[in-house]
Motif scaffolding. Structure first.
Motif, PDB file in Angstrom:
ATOM      1  N   LEU A  22       0.826  -1.212   0.000  1.00 41.25           N
ATOM      2  CA  LEU A  22       0.000   0.000   0.000  1.00 41.25           C
ATOM      3  C   LEU A  22       0.855   1.255   0.000  1.00 41.25           C
ATOM      4  CD1 LEU A  22      -3.006  -0.882   2.334  1.00 41.25           C
ATOM      5  CD2 LEU A  22      -2.812  -1.091  -0.152  1.00 41.25           C
ATOM      6  N   LEU A  23       2.015   1.190   0.624  1.00 44.10           N
ATOM      7  CA  LEU A  23       2.927   2.334   0.576  1.00 44.10           C
ATOM      8  C   LEU A  23       3.340   2.633  -0.857  1.00 44.10           C
ATOM      9  CD1 LEU A  23       5.232   1.646   3.647  1.00 44.10           C
ATOM     10  CD2 LEU A  23       3.697   3.602   3.362  1.00 44.10           C
ATOM     11  N   VAL A  24       3.571   1.587  -1.625  1.00 43.97           N
ATOM     12  CA  VAL A  24       3.930   1.758  -3.038  1.00 43.97           C
ATOM     13  C   VAL A  24       2.809   2.467  -3.792  1.00 43.97           C
ATOM     14  CG1 VAL A  24       4.401   0.520  -5.195  1.00 43.97           C
ATOM     15  CG2 VAL A  24       5.484  -0.222  -3.070  1.00 43.97           C
ATOM     16  N   ALA A  25       1.568   2.190  -3.379  1.00 43.58           N
ATOM     17  CA  ALA A  25       0.408   2.803  -4.036  1.00 43.58           C
ATOM     18  C   ALA A  25       0.144   4.225  -3.551  1.00 43.58           C
ATOM     19  CB  ALA A  25      -0.827   1.934  -3.803  1.00 43.58           C
ATOM     20  N   GLY A  26       0.960   4.702  -2.607  1.00 41.22           N
ATOM     21  CA  GLY A  26       0.782   6.062  -2.119  1.00 41.22           C
ATOM     22  C   GLY A  26      -0.184   6.200  -0.967  1.00 41.22           C
ATOM     23  N   THR A  27      -0.552   5.076  -0.366  1.00 35.43           N
ATOM     24  CA  THR A  27      -1.487   5.085   0.756  1.00 35.43           C
ATOM     25  C   THR A  27      -0.773   5.447   2.055  1.00 35.43           C
ATOM     26  OG1 THR A  27      -2.708   3.305  -0.330  1.00 35.43           O
ATOM     27  CG2 THR A  27      -3.188   3.673   1.999  1.00 35.43           C
ATOM     28  N   THR A  28      -1.440   6.205   2.900  1.00 33.29           N
ATOM     29  CA  THR A  28      -0.936   6.459   4.244  1.00 33.29           C
ATOM     30  C   THR A  28      -1.232   5.244   5.101  1.00 33.29           C
ATOM     31  OG1 THR A  28      -1.265   8.851   4.073  1.00 33.29           O
ATOM     32  CG2 THR A  28      -1.138   7.921   6.295  1.00 33.29           C
ATOM     33  N   VAL A  29      -0.218   4.668   5.719  1.00 38.76           N
ATOM     34  CA  VAL A  29      -0.367   3.406   6.448  1.00 38.76           C
ATOM     35  C   VAL A  29      -0.185   3.629   7.942  1.00 38.76           C
ATOM     36  CG1 VAL A  29       0.592   1.095   6.798  1.00 38.76           C
ATOM     37  CG2 VAL A  29       0.391   2.032   4.479  1.00 38.76           C
ATOM     38  N   CYS A  30      -1.151   3.130   8.716  1.00 41.36           N
ATOM     39  CA  CYS A  30      -1.119   3.207  10.172  1.00 41.36           C
ATOM     40  C   CYS A  30      -1.258   1.783  10.712  1.00 41.36           C
ATOM     41  CB  CYS A  30      -2.254   4.067  10.709  1.00 41.36           C
ATOM     42  SG  CYS A  30      -2.285   5.743  10.021  1.00 41.36           S
ATOM     43  N   ILE A  31      -0.245   1.322  11.407  1.00 45.61           N
ATOM     44  CA  ILE A  31      -0.211  -0.043  11.914  1.00 45.61           C
ATOM     45  C   ILE A  31      -0.489  -0.048  13.412  1.00 45.61           C
ATOM     46  CG2 ILE A  31       1.306  -2.014  12.400  1.00 45.61           C
ATOM     47  CD1 ILE A  31       2.664  -1.463   9.719  1.00 45.61           C
ATOM     48  N   GLY A  32      -1.382  -0.927  13.822  1.00 48.57           N
ATOM     49  CA  GLY A  32      -1.668  -1.122  15.232  1.00 48.57           C
ATOM     50  C   GLY A  32      -1.401  -2.559  15.612  1.00 48.57           C
ATOM     51  N   ALA A  33      -0.696  -2.780  16.709  1.00 51.61           N
ATOM     52  CA  ALA A  33      -0.362  -4.133  17.140  1.00 51.61           C
ATOM     53  C   ALA A  33      -0.088  -4.132  18.638  1.00 51.61           C
ATOM     54  CB  ALA A  33       0.867  -4.653  16.390  1.00 51.61           C
ATOM     55  N   ARG A  34      -0.208  -5.308  19.245  1.00 50.01           N
ATOM     56  CA  ARG A  34       0.090  -5.407  20.673  1.00 50.01           C
ATOM     57  C   ARG A  34       1.527  -4.987  20.951  1.00 50.01           C
ATOM     58  NH1 ARG A  34      -2.564 -11.236  22.582  1.00 50.01           N
ATOM     59  NH2 ARG A  34      -4.510 -11.044  21.395  1.00 50.01           N
ATOM     60  N   ARG A  35       2.422  -5.264  20.013  1.00 51.02           N
ATOM     61  CA  ARG A  35       3.831  -4.884  20.179  1.00 51.02           C
ATOM     62  C   ARG A  35       4.115  -3.491  19.620  1.00 51.02           C
ATOM     63  NH1 ARG A  35       7.438  -7.600  17.292  1.00 51.02           N
ATOM     64  NH2 ARG A  35       5.946  -8.494  15.820  1.00 51.02           N
ATOM     65  N   GLY A  36       3.060  -2.767  19.292  1.00 55.11           N
ATOM     66  CA  GLY A  36       3.238  -1.445  18.709  1.00 55.11           C
ATOM     67  C   GLY A  36       3.863  -0.432  19.639  1.00 55.11           C
ATOM     68  N   GLY A  37       3.876  -0.734  20.938  1.00 54.76           N
ATOM     69  CA  GLY A  37       4.516   0.154  21.898  1.00 54.76           C
ATOM     70  C   GLY A  37       5.931  -0.243  22.234  1.00 54.76           C
ATOM     71  N   ASP A  38       6.420  -1.307  21.624  1.00 53.38           N
ATOM     72  CA  ASP A  38       7.765  -1.804  21.866  1.00 53.38           C
ATOM     73  C   ASP A  38       8.744  -1.024  20.989  1.00 53.38           C
ATOM     74  OD1 ASP A  38      10.152  -3.140  22.062  1.00 53.38           O
ATOM     75  OD2 ASP A  38       9.374  -5.093  21.452  1.00 53.38           O
ATOM     76  N   PRO A  39       9.642  -0.245  21.585  1.00 56.70           N
ATOM     77  CA  PRO A  39      10.557   0.583  20.780  1.00 56.70           C
ATOM     78  C   PRO A  39      11.358  -0.217  19.753  1.00 56.70           C
ATOM     79  CG  PRO A  39      10.655   1.211  23.088  1.00 56.70           C
ATOM     80  CD  PRO A  39       9.833  -0.040  23.027  1.00 56.70           C
ATOM     81  N   LYS A  40      11.778  -1.425  20.126  1.00 66.02           N
ATOM     82  CA  LYS A  40      12.556  -2.228  19.186  1.00 66.02           C
ATOM     83  C   LYS A  40      11.708  -2.661  17.996  1.00 66.02           C
ATOM     84  CE  LYS A  40      15.597  -6.247  18.703  1.00 66.02           C
ATOM     85  NZ  LYS A  40      15.028  -6.564  17.378  1.00 66.02           N
ATOM     86  N   ALA A  41      10.482  -3.093  18.266  1.00 64.27           N
ATOM     87  CA  ALA A  41       9.595  -3.515  17.181  1.00 64.27           C
ATOM     88  C   ALA A  41       9.309  -2.356  16.239  1.00 64.27           C
ATOM     89  CB  ALA A  41       8.295  -4.077  17.751  1.00 64.27           C
ATOM     90  N   VAL A  42       9.100  -1.174  16.819  1.00 67.28           N
ATOM     91  CA  VAL A  42       8.826   0.006  15.997  1.00 67.28           C
ATOM     92  C   VAL A  42      10.065   0.390  15.183  1.00 67.28           C
ATOM     93  CG1 VAL A  42       8.251   2.457  16.050  1.00 67.28           C
ATOM     94  CG2 VAL A  42       7.049   0.858  17.558  1.00 67.28           C
ATOM     95  N   ALA A  43      11.236   0.353  15.819  1.00 67.98           N
ATOM     96  CA  ALA A  43      12.479   0.692  15.120  1.00 67.98           C
ATOM     97  C   ALA A  43      12.748  -0.275  13.972  1.00 67.98           C
ATOM     98  CB  ALA A  43      13.645   0.693  16.101  1.00 67.98           C
ATOM     99  N   ASP A  44      12.503  -1.561  14.219  1.00 65.37           N
ATOM    100  CA  ASP A  44      12.699  -2.567  13.169  1.00 65.37           C
ATOM    101  C   ASP A  44      11.774  -2.309  11.988  1.00 65.37           C
ATOM    102  OD1 ASP A  44      14.625  -3.783  14.704  1.00 65.37           O
ATOM    103  OD2 ASP A  44      13.333  -5.417  15.402  1.00 65.37           O
ATOM    104  N   LEU A  45      10.518  -1.954  12.290  1.00 68.35           N
ATOM    105  CA  LEU A  45       9.558  -1.682  11.219  1.00 68.35           C
ATOM    106  C   LEU A  45       9.963  -0.447  10.428  1.00 68.35           C
ATOM    107  CD1 LEU A  45       6.638  -2.613  10.134  1.00 68.35           C
ATOM    108  CD2 LEU A  45       5.899  -0.520  11.255  1.00 68.35           C
ATOM    109  N   HIS A  46      10.345   0.605  11.126  1.00 67.97           N
ATOM    110  CA  HIS A  46      10.748   1.834  10.440  1.00 67.97           C
ATOM    111  C   HIS A  46      12.002   1.617   9.605  1.00 67.97           C
ATOM    112  CE1 HIS A  46       8.366   4.653  13.329  1.00 67.97           C
ATOM    113  NE2 HIS A  46       7.624   4.221  12.328  1.00 67.97           N
TER     114      HIS A  46
END
Length: 254
Positions: A22-46
């Protein structure tokens, strides 16, 4: 205008692949997950997708968590156009002596969590008269599997949920489709292969080959293939496809 998509459970597997597509299509993406507050998980995703992707803690089992997450997305981006429910759990147990905790967590995450997310975004979609909702079901929604009563029940429930959402959303440009894949080569499946390798002592390649051969095509479905299907369904071209469950079964019967 740029569409805004919420993806639950988007830190791995089909959710992550869909975020990439969806990012390739120009969509704004918002991800929600139980681990979404984990700094490492967020850093890995970014590191993988870029910091333009919003990531936050979301527990789809909790109504307050769902309401807060959706409200924050709508405030920041002005709308919620797309909801993709990929958050899910899997565990096995027979019907006899089935633990309550396992049943509750599976149903609450896979089925009730999807319902709560839909309930939260539908008023926004109705007001703008446009919306796309995708629920990740499974071929297990159509077949019984021994020792998989909670999982099969949760996925089968998504089909009924989708039919009702489709009917209520039709007059407002809201579609709802479920996708039922067979084995997809996600982190979850890789963990199954690893566990069976430990339990059997057989080479990992042999266990992997068993899963691959279970599909008549002789190969596992890839997360990117599911993501491509989702990208089409959430586009304007998917307007008339609703109240549908699409099997991605690689020619397998289950």
């Amino acid at each position: 205008m740029t569409k805004v998509a919420i993806i639950t459970g988007g830190l791995s597997g089909m959710g992550l692949a869909t975020a990439q597509r969806l990012l390739v299509a120009g969509t704004t993406v918002c991800i929600g997950a139980r681990r979404g507050g984990d700094p490492k998980a967020v850093a890995d995703l970014h590191a993988r997708l870029g910091k333009q992707v919003d990531v936050a803690k979301l527990d789809v089992r909790d109504s307050a968590s769902v309401a807060e997450f959706v409200e924050n997305v709508a405030k920041k981006h002005g709308s919620v156009d797309i909801l993709i429910n990929t958050a899910g759990v899997y565990d096995e147990a027979p019907v006899i002596d089935h633990p309550d905790a396992l049943w509750d967590d599976t149903i609450d995450t896979n089925l009730t969590g999807s319902f709560k997310m839909i309930r939260a975004v539908m008023p926004l979609m109705k007001a703008q008269e446009w919306g796309r909702i995708i629920n990740l079901a499974s071929t297990a929604a159509h077949e019984g599997l021994e020792n998989n009563v909670a999982y099969c029940t949760s996925k089968a429930g998504l089909l009924g949920l989708g039919r009702c959402v489709s009917l209520e959303g039709a007059a407002y440009g809201i579609t709802c489709v479920s996708i039922s894949p067979t084995w997809v080569e996600t982190e979850m499946l890789k963990s199954f292969v690893d566990q069976e390798t430990i339990e059997t002592g057989l080479p990992r390649a042999e266990i992997q080959a068993r899963y691959e051969s279970s599909n008549p095509q002789g190969a596992l479905v890839q997360p990117s293939e599911i993501a491509e299907l989702i990208a089409f369904l959430v586009s304007d071209a998917g307007r008339a496809i609703t109240m549908e469950d699409i099997k991605v079964n690689a020619a397998t019967n289950w």
